[in-house]
Structures are given as C-alpha cells and as structure tokens.
Scaffold this active site. Structure first.
Site, PDB file in Angstrom:
ATOM      1  N   PRO A 141       0.773  -1.088   0.035  1.00  0.00           N
ATOM      2  CA  PRO A 141      -0.006  -0.112   0.032  1.00  0.00           C
ATOM      3  C   PRO A 141       0.661   1.298  -0.169  1.00  0.00           C
ATOM      4  O   PRO A 141       0.300   2.251  -0.035  1.00  0.00           O
ATOM      5  CB  PRO A 141      -0.586  -0.121   1.358  1.00  0.00           C
ATOM      6  CG  PRO A 141       0.322  -0.877   1.965  1.00  0.00           C
ATOM      7  CD  PRO A 141       0.798  -1.929   1.414  1.00  0.00           C
ATOM      8  N   GLY A 142       2.362   1.233   0.040  1.00  0.00           N
ATOM      9  CA  GLY A 142       2.870   2.445  -0.122  1.00  0.00           C
ATOM     10  C   GLY A 142       3.920   2.798   0.947  1.00  0.00           C
ATOM     11  O   GLY A 142       4.382   3.931   1.192  1.00  0.00           O
ATOM     12  N   GLY A 143       4.295   1.702   1.966  1.00  0.00           N
ATOM     13  CA  GLY A 143       5.193   2.198   2.946  1.00  0.00           C
ATOM     14  C   GLY A 143       6.609   2.358   2.553  1.00  0.00           C
ATOM     15  O   GLY A 143       7.154   3.331   3.148  1.00  0.00           O
ATOM     16  N   ASP A 197       2.078  -1.611  -9.079  1.00  0.00           N
ATOM     17  CA  ASP A 197       1.458  -2.623  -8.104  1.00  0.00           C
ATOM     18  C   ASP A 197       0.135  -2.600  -8.587  1.00  0.00           C
ATOM     19  O   ASP A 197      -0.472  -1.639  -9.106  1.00  0.00           O
ATOM     20  CB  ASP A 197       1.766  -2.358  -6.811  1.00  0.00           C
ATOM     21  CG  ASP A 197       1.694  -3.738  -6.041  1.00  0.00           C
ATOM     22  OD1 ASP A 197       0.451  -4.334  -6.332  1.00  0.00           O
ATOM     23  OD2 ASP A 197       2.328  -3.888  -5.054  1.00  0.00           O
ATOM     24  N   ASP A 233       2.787  -5.004 -14.178  1.00  0.00           N
ATOM     25  CA  ASP A 233       3.579  -6.212 -13.689  1.00  0.00           C
ATOM     26  C   ASP A 233       5.084  -5.442 -13.489  1.00  0.00           C
ATOM     27  O   ASP A 233       5.642  -4.832 -14.514  1.00  0.00           O
ATOM     28  CB  ASP A 233       3.656  -7.340 -14.779  1.00  0.00           C
ATOM     29  CG  ASP A 233       4.379  -8.326 -14.206  1.00  0.00           C
ATOM     30  OD1 ASP A 233       5.236  -8.381 -13.269  1.00  0.00           O
ATOM     31  OD2 ASP A 233       4.326  -9.481 -14.950  1.00  0.00           O
ATOM     32  N   LYS A 264      13.419 -12.437  -0.720  1.00  0.00           N
ATOM     33  CA  LYS A 264      12.738 -13.122   0.276  1.00  0.00           C
ATOM     34  C   LYS A 264      13.710 -14.652   0.360  1.00  0.00           C
ATOM     35  O   LYS A 264      14.104 -14.902  -0.756  1.00  0.00           O
ATOM     36  CB  LYS A 264      11.521 -13.664  -0.217  1.00  0.00           C
ATOM     37  CG  LYS A 264      10.797 -12.375  -0.502  1.00  0.00           C
ATOM     38  CD  LYS A 264      10.209 -11.535   0.762  1.00  0.00           C
ATOM     39  CE  LYS A 264       9.718  -9.936   0.092  1.00  0.00           C
ATOM     40  NZ  LYS A 264       9.585  -9.003   1.198  1.00  0.00           N
TER      41      LYS A 264
HETATM   42  C1  LIG Z   1       5.231  -6.804   0.695  1.00  0.00           C
HETATM   43  S1  LIG Z   1       4.089  -5.967  -0.296  1.00  0.00           S
HETATM   44  C2  LIG Z   1       4.893  -4.529  -0.482  1.00  0.00           C
HETATM   45  C3  LIG Z   1       4.665  -3.592   0.635  1.00  0.00           C
HETATM   46  C4  LIG Z   1       5.273  -2.227   0.249  1.00  0.00           C
HETATM   47  N1  LIG Z   1       6.681  -2.076   0.136  1.00  0.00           N
HETATM   48  C5  LIG Z   1       4.980  -1.433   1.708  1.00  0.00           C
HETATM   49  O1  LIG Z   1       5.951  -0.902   1.890  1.00  0.00           O
HETATM   50  O2  LIG Z   1       3.849  -0.917   1.604  1.00  0.00           O
HETATM   51  C6  LIG Z   1       4.423  -6.763  -1.897  1.00  0.00           C
HETATM   52  C7  LIG Z   1       3.668  -6.148  -3.107  1.00  0.00           C
HETATM   53  O3  LIG Z   1       3.927  -6.607  -4.100  1.00  0.00           O
HETATM   54  C8  LIG Z   1       3.155  -6.781  -5.155  1.00  0.00           C
HETATM   55  N2  LIG Z   1       3.475  -7.527  -6.274  1.00  0.00           N
HETATM   56  C9  LIG Z   1       4.000  -8.900  -6.288  1.00  0.00           C
HETATM   57  N3  LIG Z   1       4.133  -9.353  -7.548  1.00  0.00           N
HETATM   58  C10 LIG Z   1       4.108  -8.296  -8.435  1.00  0.00           C
HETATM   59  C11 LIG Z   1       4.488  -8.091  -9.580  1.00  0.00           C
HETATM   60  N4  LIG Z   1       4.801  -9.080 -10.512  1.00  0.00           N
HETATM   61  N5  LIG Z   1       4.343  -6.880 -10.152  1.00  0.00           N
HETATM   62  C12 LIG Z   1       3.900  -5.669  -9.169  1.00  0.00           C
HETATM   63  N6  LIG Z   1       3.733  -5.841  -7.970  1.00  0.00           N
HETATM   64  C13 LIG Z   1       3.866  -7.223  -7.587  1.00  0.00           C
HETATM   65  C14 LIG Z   1       1.955  -7.249  -4.352  1.00  0.00           C
HETATM   66  O4  LIG Z   1       0.795  -6.750  -4.908  1.00  0.00           O
HETATM   67  C15 LIG Z   1       2.150  -6.441  -3.010  1.00  0.00           C
HETATM   68  O5  LIG Z   1       1.486  -5.467  -3.044  1.00  0.00           O
END
Ligand SMILES: C[S@@+](CC[C@H](N)C(=O)[O-])C[C@H]1O[C@@H](n2cnc3c(N)ncnc32)[C@H](O)[C@@H]1O
Length: 350
Positions: free
Chosen positions: A216-218, A234, A254, A300
């Site tokens: 969500p934007g952290g 995203d 993507d 990860k």
């Molecule tokens: C751990 S969260 C990110 C949290 C973010 N860094 C924050 O601080 O709010 C991972 C995000 O990666 C996105 N995501 C996963 N695979 C993706 C892709 N291929 N393209 C774009 N976003 C992707 C997911 O939708 C998810 O919102």
C-alpha cells in the site's frame, strides 16, 4: 587463550550467521569453527591461530557480513559473582587493547532482554572503576556481552568496522502517516546500507524513483518523505494520502515488465514477494541497462539453506555488474526490521 569472534544475529538465523563467517574466514585462510545453538541469538567463531580472531575482525569488512548485526573479538569468558562483578572484569582487561568507551550488549532473545535494565544500572559503576583505562583516542570499544547476570564475554570491537548501534540494532519509530509497517525496512536500509557521506551524495530531493511492488505504499512513503517523485508499480491499492502528495504516479502493471519512459531514475526500490533469483535478475537488468543508478531491494529467503541462497544471488549480481567493467557496490544486510528476507543495496558508478 586463543581468541574467538562473537557475532550477534536475529534469533533463528544462527546457522546462516555461522555458515557465513565460516566461509569468509576460509576465504582469508583462517581456520576455525563456529559454535552456536538454535535461537540463542549469537555465534562464537573459535579460531585455531592465536591472532586470527583479531585478524578476521580487522580484515573482513563488517558491511559485507549479511547475517551479523554486531561483532566483537572475545578475549575472555567470565563467570562472575553477583557480589562483585567489577573486580574480575577489571582483571580480565590485561588482554585488551586500550578502549575509548564501554558498550554492553546481550542476545536479542526473550532471556537476553532481561539484561537491559541490569546493564543500564551497571554502566556507571563499571565506568568509574575503569577510570583511566578508557582512553578517548582509542579506535576500539570495550565490549561486554552478557548471557545472564553472571556470565559474560569480554572483548573489544573496532569502531570503524562494527555497527555504531547498541547490539547492531537501529530502532525506528513507525511514522503514523505511513501506510504499512514495512516502511521501517526501507528507512533502516537507507541508514544501515549507506554511510552518511553516501546518503548525502546519493539521496537528493527532486530525484526520480520507481517502487516495484509498491502497495500500500510504505516504501513509497520513505521516498516521498525524501522529496522524490515516485512511479509506484503494483496492481493493488495505494494509500490515498500518498497519492494526494502529488509526488506519486500509480502504474497498475507487472513489475517484471514495467519499463520507465525516461531512463533517468535515480532510485529503484523493490519489495515484490518473488523468488530471490528472479528479483536479482530484474535488478541486474535495471542497473546494467542504466535505467537506474541505485537500487534497494528485498530478497525473500527460502525456509532452508538461506545463506547458500543469498550467496548465490549476490554472486550472480556481482558477476553481472562486473561485466559492465564499471565500478560497482553491493551490500546486503539482514536488517532488524527484516524477517524472512534480506535487504540489498547495489549501484554502478559512472
Ligand atoms: C510486501 S508487499 C509490498 C509492501 C510495500 N513495500 C509497502 O511498504 O507497503 C508486496 C507487493 O508486491 C506486489 N507484487 C507482487 N508481485 C508483483 C508483480 N509481479 N508486479 C507488481 N507488483 C507485484 C503485491 O501486489 C504486493 O502489494
């Protein structure tokens, strides 16, 4: 006594910390073995040669150790009496170089945490007893590592080659406007993976940034806070307050296919939950094609053999960056705010 190294890490990551120091030591032809137990929050690396622990501490770059939060050369292990802890500690100092100040740590475990109050109270009387033994000019810190109220490791660490933070932990407050707790990871990464000079040089207001896996934007919040303009990539929802800043454009695309219109991106950050090797390849593409100058990203970790995975990914990254023939930097850390992941900084200098 042959000295050893004590390396502290997140509880549960002892085997990764041990595998890493074992490998780094053997690369320097230092023979030794790691002793640790699951969940104890630290590793002891026992060296066979008399000066080898000191040599490792001097010659290995602390910033290149991924799983170590803090480290010290151990010159003695003491069991002290509750009635008089100070006398045996002072007696054990003969093996130590002069030190500038005193630091006291403990394992970052539930049991270890109980030492916090004790160490606070014990600092003043011990410093008074140390008196002139502490020399302001020294480049070392006198480092005590308490397992409990009566057992401790005593030793030193080089100020320039260790973490400036107590227990290697940078504690940060969660900003109330940030949309997720992950925000602390990127904030910590800027503080830990870059030094002050690099932060001044590399992080500047008005820069263009891309955040892959932004919702969500952290992480975007940390870039906006640093006055950058961010392309947030995203499929999810971005926090409204960030969109209202006027500094963020949201691309529902993507992250593996997204290409910036202009290749003038200063910072690429990426927190997508994906296979670490796949993220590494993507970062390599952005850096080597010069779409961005600096990158901070999470890898990860798998459930098992985490160090092996990290080593493979970082080697792949370094190999790819080296092929450009340009000077580059790669640093990675298992940050305090990281759990099953590590955070990497990489850049190519033009
Ligand atoms: C751990 S969260 C990110 C949290 C973010 N860094 C924050 O601080 O709010 C991972 C995000 O990666 C996105 N995501 C996963 N695979 C993706 C892709 N291929 N393209 C774009 N976003 C992707 C997911 O939708 C998810 O919102």
């Amino acid at each position: 006594m042959n000295h050893s190294l004590l390396l502290s890490c997140r509880s549960g990551f002892e085997s990764d910390c041990a595998a890493e120091i074992q490998q780094r030591a053997s690369q320097l032809q230092v023979a030794g073995f790691a002793r640790t137990k699951p969940e104890q929050g630290y590793v002891l690396f026992e060296c066979f040669g008399a000066d080898d622990a000191a040599r490792l501490h001097r010659e290995l770059d602390f910033r290149q150790l991924v799983f170590t939060r803090q480290w010290q050369v151990v010159t003695a292990q003491l069991d002290v009496d509750q009635g008089d802890r100070i006398t045996p500690i002072i007696q054990a100092l003969t093996e130590l170089p002069p030190c500038a100040r005193l630091a006291q740590d403990w394992p970052d475990t539930n049991e270890g945490k109980q030492m916090s109050g004790f160490c606070k109270k014990f600092s003043r009387p011990l410093e008074n007893a140390l008196g002139e033994k502490l020399l302001a000019k020294s480049d070392c810190v006198l480092q005590l590592f308490w397992l409990n109220g009566t057992t401790l490791y005593i030793g030193y660490r080089l100020i320039a080659n260790s973490s400036p933070y107590s227990m290697g932990i940078l504690r940060l407050r969660q900003p109330s406007e940030a949309p997720s707790r992950s925000t602390l990871k990127l904030d910590e990464a800027f503080s830990i993976l870059l030094n002050e000079q690099e932060r001044e040089l590399y992080v500047q207001s008005g820069q263009q940034a891309v955040d892959l896996g932004a919702c969500p934007g952290g992480w975007t919040y940390q870039l906006v806070r640093r006055s950058m303009y961010v392309a947030a990539v995203d499929n999810g929802l971005m926090a409204e307050n960030l969109m209202a800043s006027g500094q963020v454009r949201h691309y529902r695309e993507d992250g593996f296919k997204f290409e910036p219109i202009k290749h003038n991106i200063s910072w690429l950050v990426c927190d997508m939950v994906e296979k670490p090797s796949r993220v590494t390849q993507l970062m390599l593409k952005w850096l080597t094609q010069r779409w961005c100058r600096y990158a901070i990203f999470n890898l990860k970790l798998p459930m098992k053999k985490r160090f092996a995975e990290v080593e493979q990914d970082l080697q792949q990254l370094k190999k790819g960056l080296a092929q450009t023939g340009l000077h580059f930097e790669v640093r990675a850390k298992h940050l305090y705010h990281d759990r099953e992941e590590i955070t990497v900084f990489a850049c190519i200098h033009s």
